[in-house]
Design an enzyme around this catalytic site. Sequence first.
Site, PDB file in Angstrom:
ATOM      1  N   LYS A  43      56.175  44.784  41.141  1.00 17.20           N
ATOM      2  CA  LYS A  43      57.538  44.251  41.085  1.00 17.20           C
ATOM      3  C   LYS A  43      58.506  45.165  41.827  1.00 17.20           C
ATOM      4  O   LYS A  43      59.319  44.708  42.645  1.00 17.20           O
ATOM      5  CB  LYS A  43      57.971  44.086  39.630  1.00 17.20           C
ATOM      6  CG  LYS A  43      59.311  43.398  39.451  1.00 17.20           C
ATOM      7  CD  LYS A  43      59.634  43.201  37.980  1.00 17.20           C
ATOM      8  CE  LYS A  43      58.646  42.266  37.328  1.00 17.20           C
ATOM      9  NZ  LYS A  43      58.951  42.005  35.905  1.00 17.20           N
ATOM     10  N   ARG A 113      62.802  45.941  32.938  1.00 22.82           N
ATOM     11  CA  ARG A 113      61.535  45.202  32.966  1.00 22.82           C
ATOM     12  C   ARG A 113      60.393  46.127  33.372  1.00 22.82           C
ATOM     13  O   ARG A 113      60.580  47.114  34.064  1.00 22.82           O
ATOM     14  CB  ARG A 113      61.603  44.052  33.981  1.00 22.82           C
ATOM     15  CG  ARG A 113      62.703  43.032  33.752  1.00 22.82           C
ATOM     16  CD  ARG A 113      62.749  42.078  34.938  1.00 22.82           C
ATOM     17  NE  ARG A 113      63.864  41.166  34.901  1.00 22.82           N
ATOM     18  CZ  ARG A 113      63.806  39.900  34.517  1.00 22.82           C
ATOM     19  NH1 ARG A 113      62.649  39.395  34.133  1.00 22.82           N
ATOM     20  NH2 ARG A 113      64.872  39.134  34.541  1.00 22.82           N
ATOM     21  N   GLY A 122      54.181  38.485  31.177  1.00 23.23           N
ATOM     22  CA  GLY A 122      54.451  38.334  29.756  1.00 23.23           C
ATOM     23  C   GLY A 122      53.754  39.323  28.857  1.00 23.23           C
ATOM     24  O   GLY A 122      53.925  39.284  27.637  1.00 23.23           O
ATOM     25  N   MET A 124      53.969  42.733  28.856  1.00 24.12           N
ATOM     26  CA  MET A 124      54.778  43.886  28.440  1.00 24.12           C
ATOM     27  C   MET A 124      56.201  43.424  28.158  1.00 24.12           C
ATOM     28  O   MET A 124      56.530  42.248  28.286  1.00 24.12           O
ATOM     29  CB  MET A 124      54.721  44.970  29.511  1.00 24.12           C
ATOM     30  CG  MET A 124      53.368  45.659  29.575  1.00 24.12           C
ATOM     31  SD  MET A 124      53.259  46.894  30.872  1.00 24.12           S
ATOM     32  CE  MET A 124      53.129  45.881  32.334  1.00 24.12           C
ATOM     33  N   ARG A 363      56.428  37.861  43.711  1.00 22.73           N
ATOM     34  CA  ARG A 363      55.082  38.417  43.609  1.00 22.73           C
ATOM     35  C   ARG A 363      54.123  37.370  44.140  1.00 22.73           C
ATOM     36  O   ARG A 363      54.464  36.178  44.193  1.00 22.73           O
ATOM     37  CB  ARG A 363      54.733  38.775  42.170  1.00 22.73           C
ATOM     38  CG  ARG A 363      54.794  37.608  41.207  1.00 22.73           C
ATOM     39  CD  ARG A 363      54.736  38.078  39.763  1.00 22.73           C
ATOM     40  NE  ARG A 363      54.929  36.963  38.826  1.00 22.73           N
ATOM     41  CZ  ARG A 363      55.224  37.122  37.544  1.00 22.73           C
ATOM     42  NH1 ARG A 363      55.367  38.326  37.042  1.00 22.73           N
ATOM     43  NH2 ARG A 363      55.365  36.080  36.752  1.00 22.73           N
ATOM     44  N   HIS A 481      55.055  30.225  29.981  1.00 21.49           N
ATOM     45  CA  HIS A 481      53.988  31.214  29.739  1.00 21.49           C
ATOM     46  C   HIS A 481      52.626  30.541  29.681  1.00 21.49           C
ATOM     47  O   HIS A 481      51.649  31.004  30.270  1.00 21.49           O
ATOM     48  CB  HIS A 481      54.269  31.970  28.425  1.00 21.49           C
ATOM     49  CG  HIS A 481      53.173  32.900  28.025  1.00 21.49           C
ATOM     50  ND1 HIS A 481      52.137  32.514  27.194  1.00 21.49           N
ATOM     51  CD2 HIS A 481      52.919  34.185  28.371  1.00 21.49           C
ATOM     52  CE1 HIS A 481      51.317  33.530  27.039  1.00 21.49           C
ATOM     53  NE2 HIS A 481      51.763  34.556  27.728  1.00 21.49           N
ATOM     54  N   ARG A 603      10.740  32.868  36.371  1.00 19.40           N
ATOM     55  CA  ARG A 603      10.174  33.365  35.099  1.00 19.40           C
ATOM     56  C   ARG A 603       9.029  32.430  34.708  1.00 19.40           C
ATOM     57  O   ARG A 603       9.257  31.330  34.225  1.00 19.40           O
ATOM     58  CB  ARG A 603      11.254  33.375  34.023  1.00 19.40           C
ATOM     59  CG  ARG A 603      12.529  34.103  34.422  1.00 19.40           C
ATOM     60  CD  ARG A 603      13.645  33.778  33.437  1.00 19.40           C
ATOM     61  NE  ARG A 603      14.937  34.308  33.811  1.00 19.40           N
ATOM     62  CZ  ARG A 603      15.808  33.692  34.613  1.00 19.40           C
ATOM     63  NH1 ARG A 603      15.519  32.514  35.148  1.00 19.40           N
ATOM     64  NH2 ARG A 603      16.974  34.240  34.875  1.00 19.40           N
ATOM     65  N   ARG A 659       7.675  36.170  39.035  1.00 18.07           N
ATOM     66  CA  ARG A 659       7.380  37.243  38.087  1.00 18.07           C
ATOM     67  C   ARG A 659       6.231  36.829  37.172  1.00 18.07           C
ATOM     68  O   ARG A 659       6.225  35.731  36.612  1.00 18.07           O
ATOM     69  CB  ARG A 659       8.626  37.559  37.243  1.00 18.07           C
ATOM     70  CG  ARG A 659       8.418  38.722  36.279  1.00 18.07           C
ATOM     71  CD  ARG A 659       9.660  39.008  35.460  1.00 18.07           C
ATOM     72  NE  ARG A 659       9.905  37.965  34.468  1.00 18.07           N
ATOM     73  CZ  ARG A 659      10.989  37.919  33.691  1.00 18.07           C
ATOM     74  NH1 ARG A 659      11.932  38.832  33.832  1.00 18.07           N
ATOM     75  NH2 ARG A 659      11.140  36.946  32.811  1.00 18.07           N
ATOM     76  N   GLU A 785      12.983  48.043  35.750  1.00 17.90           N
ATOM     77  CA  GLU A 785      13.777  47.703  34.568  1.00 17.90           C
ATOM     78  C   GLU A 785      13.666  48.730  33.445  1.00 17.90           C
ATOM     79  O   GLU A 785      14.199  48.520  32.355  1.00 17.90           O
ATOM     80  CB  GLU A 785      13.393  46.309  34.058  1.00 17.90           C
ATOM     81  CG  GLU A 785      11.911  46.094  33.883  1.00 17.90           C
ATOM     82  CD  GLU A 785      11.552  44.624  33.639  1.00 17.90           C
ATOM     83  OE1 GLU A 785      12.348  43.916  33.016  1.00 17.90           O
ATOM     84  OE2 GLU A 785      10.464  44.222  34.081  1.00 17.90           O
ATOM     85  N   SER A 804      12.659  44.830  42.795  1.00 19.79           N
ATOM     86  CA  SER A 804      13.738  43.980  42.325  1.00 19.79           C
ATOM     87  C   SER A 804      14.236  44.581  41.017  1.00 19.79           C
ATOM     88  O   SER A 804      13.463  44.775  40.084  1.00 19.79           O
ATOM     89  CB  SER A 804      13.256  42.549  42.094  1.00 19.79           C
ATOM     90  OG  SER A 804      14.327  41.746  41.636  1.00 19.79           O
ATOM     91  N   THR A 807      18.275  44.186  35.988  1.00 21.25           N
ATOM     92  CA  THR A 807      19.359  44.974  35.391  1.00 21.25           C
ATOM     93  C   THR A 807      19.685  44.567  33.961  1.00 21.25           C
ATOM     94  O   THR A 807      20.379  45.310  33.264  1.00 21.25           O
ATOM     95  CB  THR A 807      20.629  44.891  36.254  1.00 21.25           C
ATOM     96  OG1 THR A 807      20.922  43.521  36.539  1.00 21.25           O
ATOM     97  CG2 THR A 807      20.441  45.665  37.550  1.00 21.25           C
ATOM     98  N   ASN A 808      19.189  43.421  33.493  1.00 19.70           N
ATOM     99  CA  ASN A 808      19.387  43.093  32.077  1.00 19.70           C
ATOM    100  C   ASN A 808      18.675  44.142  31.210  1.00 19.70           C
ATOM    101  O   ASN A 808      19.268  44.785  30.345  1.00 19.70           O
ATOM    102  CB  ASN A 808      18.836  41.702  31.753  1.00 19.70           C
ATOM    103  CG  ASN A 808      19.522  40.611  32.540  1.00 19.70           C
ATOM    104  OD1 ASN A 808      20.575  40.817  33.109  1.00 19.70           O
ATOM    105  ND2 ASN A 808      18.908  39.437  32.579  1.00 19.70           N
ATOM    106  N   CYS A 871      17.801  40.987  40.340  1.00 22.11           N
ATOM    107  CA  CYS A 871      17.594  39.648  39.793  1.00 22.11           C
ATOM    108  C   CYS A 871      18.106  39.509  38.367  1.00 22.11           C
ATOM    109  O   CYS A 871      17.933  38.465  37.740  1.00 22.11           O
ATOM    110  CB  CYS A 871      16.129  39.249  39.859  1.00 22.11           C
ATOM    111  SG  CYS A 871      15.041  40.319  38.901  1.00 22.11           S
ATOM    112  N   TYR A 891      19.383  41.952  48.933  1.00 18.50           N
ATOM    113  CA  TYR A 891      19.827  40.666  48.402  1.00 18.50           C
ATOM    114  C   TYR A 891      20.200  40.798  46.932  1.00 18.50           C
ATOM    115  O   TYR A 891      19.825  41.747  46.247  1.00 18.50           O
ATOM    116  CB  TYR A 891      18.734  39.598  48.578  1.00 18.50           C
ATOM    117  CG  TYR A 891      17.498  39.803  47.736  1.00 18.50           C
ATOM    118  CD1 TYR A 891      17.428  39.352  46.419  1.00 18.50           C
ATOM    119  CD2 TYR A 891      16.380  40.455  48.264  1.00 18.50           C
ATOM    120  CE1 TYR A 891      16.284  39.550  45.644  1.00 18.50           C
ATOM    121  CE2 TYR A 891      15.242  40.655  47.508  1.00 18.50           C
ATOM    122  CZ  TYR A 891      15.198  40.205  46.197  1.00 18.50           C
ATOM    123  OH  TYR A 891      14.089  40.402  45.425  1.00 18.50           O
TER     124      TYR A 891
END
Length: 917
Positions: A43, A113, A122, A124, A363, A481, A603, A659, A785, A804, A807-808, A871, A891
């Site tokens: 702002k 403000r 809205g 703050m 803005r 809002h 899977r 897999r 993994e 691969s 990441t879970n 993956c 990838y």
Amino acid sequence: MAESNNNSPATEAARVIEGKNVYFFGGGQADGDGTFRELLGGKGANLAEMSRIGLPVPAGFTISTEVCTYYYDNGRTLPATLDDEVKENLGKIEETMGKKFGDVNNPLLLSVRSGARDSMPGMMDTILNLGINDEVVAGLAAKTGNERFAYDSYRRFLQMYGEVVMGVEQYEDEHHDPFEAIIDAACEKRGVAVDTGLTGEDLKGIVEAFKALIKERTGNDFPQDPMTQLWGAVKAVFTSWNNDRAKVYRRKYGIPAEWGTAVNVQAMVFGNSGQTSGTGVAFTRDPASGENVFYGEYLVDAQGEDVVAGVRTPKPVAEMVNDLPKSYEELLEVRQKLENHFKDVQDLEFTVEDGKLYILQTRNGKRTGLAAVHIAIDMVNEGLIQKEDAIRRIPAEDLEHMLAPIFDAKAEREANKIGKGLPAGPGAACGRIYFHAPDAVAAAARGEKVVLTRVETSPEDLRGMIAAEGILTSRGGVSSHAALVARQMGKICVCGAAEVEIDYANATVKAGGVTIKEGEYISINGTTGDIYAGEIKTAPSRVVQGLIQGDAEAMSHDDYKKFAQLISWADELRKLNVRTNSDSPEQVKNAIAFGAEGIGLTRTEHMFFEGDRIDAVREMILADSENARREAVAKLLPYQKEDFVGIFTALEGRPGTIRLLDPPLHEFLPHTKEQQLDLANKMGIQVEEIMRRVAELHEFNPMLGHRGCRLGIVFPEITEMQARAILEAAAEVDGAKPEIMVPLVGFKKELDLQKEVIDTVAGEVREKYGLTEDQLAYTVGTMIEVPRAALTANEIAETAEFFSFGTNDLTQTCLGMSRDDAGGFLNEYQEQEIVTTNPFASLDQTGVGQLVEMGVEKGRSTRPGLKVGICGEHGGDPNSVKFCHKAGLDYVSCSPFRIPIAKLAAAQAALAEKEGK
């Protein structure tokens, strides 16, 4: 702040005290400009920029974000030097505006403000009309000859200051707060519907009642000294950086706590000084649809909070030509000047005081994903921006809005329409009505779809708005809002539905002769504003209809064409490939339609549950000898092979990573007595035998137990069957490119043993089909993994031909957190900012990210050119995709509907790298 920046408090304090903390703007000059966002907030930077380009901006000054950091690092105190800087710049405002702060005869009033780097509408606190007191109000009335205006300004200031600075608590019933209760009582006594009908005498009475309320609720008198008021307001804005709604908002949009907020102190101009005055909020283009029309609202004889709070339903900005024609023409010129200068759609606030137009702020406008795409493409076509700018400015996550379902046309025609409001957030939403944010949150947690239904929303409703599918209000316009926040979140929203009667006391909605109770269904169309009783069937979006169904009518629609144009630009610019996580030919076809360049994860266990296959799987698990297991596995071979033939055919020559079996065996067994008895009858064995085997397979921690490659090592016949099914299918489908992935490897020897089995089967398949190695080519790799795999990736890469990252599980094993059980504390961890985002939704780049980077570096040290992908579900998260680009992956792979999002994020990452960001 919850977290300080990297500087120590002492270093930061010295820098703030010695440096410049206050920046003036106004009168065609400014100490900063639009590049000062980090220091002045969005702002403040834009106010400075507008002043520099000659727009009519009321004079003011900005206290920098560094002072906010100092404030929190030093026990909520302000630098001693700040007092002199504020007084000096206050003098500049007085000189520019020709008024004096605290003066009775010619008073200068101020607005105070917030202003973070990224807009937080809205979230703050704001104070208007600061500087007024019992003496100044009388002088203001005398100077303007408008007693009503003077006392209206005073009561507004008392209300804001009482709530924000002095802590008069709000309460939840049909009124927002006790101040509103006093106003409503005065309106009822006078016999008017809204406060514009109150007289000056009425407002005098309200002022006295407000002061008494403040004294009663806080034990303190309202301060009459203007400088005391100013410092109270400045501290209140800094304090509001860490209020609950601001923290919730920051978590949702990834805004760091250490950024802090600036404070903007600006001369007040008055839209509530009579019929030649007014105020409004406008967008240079429609932020809901993206249409190139001037879009917004205004009110005559009002202040800005009246428009955005939704207390009064304003008029469309186009009608301003009738009420304030000269100012409207000036506003159109400002619209063009702002877009040409900022090169983006602008959200501006304006006030007309006695016929003179002022621009209070601008803005970049919050917009829906649909609008973001339309506006970006249009601006490229208009020559305002380049295609690279279009790619940069569309939040990748927002593409999800263009893929969201719409109402089925036939079902909507036949539905019971009960009312209509203003379309503020496009799309279709259907859910159960809830009136209060905590109830909406609780219902969503139970798995219900929710439509948050309010007379008007306020920032306190933020949690409920996040939880809801859609938002419905009976008051407020398209700049309220509710509308503003809904558009930013991509929520479906209908607001200002005046014919809808919302009764909090009885928990009902009445409209069109229908009464809907809390917990019952309502449907809203945020594109048209139509409201329906009950549930309505949905249909795919036009983009999905065009891509997946090949619908010619959908493909001719502007939504589809602009979406396709954007993705084609992303494809030109990105370096990362994008694959799909898909488990069936149908899923693969959908993913290809979305632009997938292959499969990153199939899977195979998902295939085991179809039809009668589960019986063969269970027979294999319950077998008590290798021969018996092989007989059972043999029954699965034709099914698996058929699946892979379909998948390779759908891939049309693209690579496919398959897999091998990953979950623990107990997941395939029946666990209720009835299911076990049924299986015993099918197999012709005693139910006790099944119960015994289930008990034997029980694991205390299955995620870390007998699963993944451990299954294939103990039961190699499973790996043999799956490898044979994959490779025979590849032999029968021209152009098939199988990539066989061994899961959960942590030791090189595990992969070696599994690869031996696969290679042996490959030799047998080549002999069966009379194929050479080149004619039946395949690769064997692994899923990284567990942390040990990343730590020893150089060893594993001696055998693995690709990596691969799963990441879970890598997140679970790295953080020691169960994805399924973390819900008990993860919300609290985010509240306490231990973690800034859910690590199972967006990759923990500091911790898990190091393992990924290490795995890539070590793997390629052994095998240069090693193909590496991801993956896990993080493959469709924009921030995670950008990390993958930086980490040098080849990838990412994600679910079909996330592919466009991943592509756009990948293009943004490539542009950022090119620009050295």
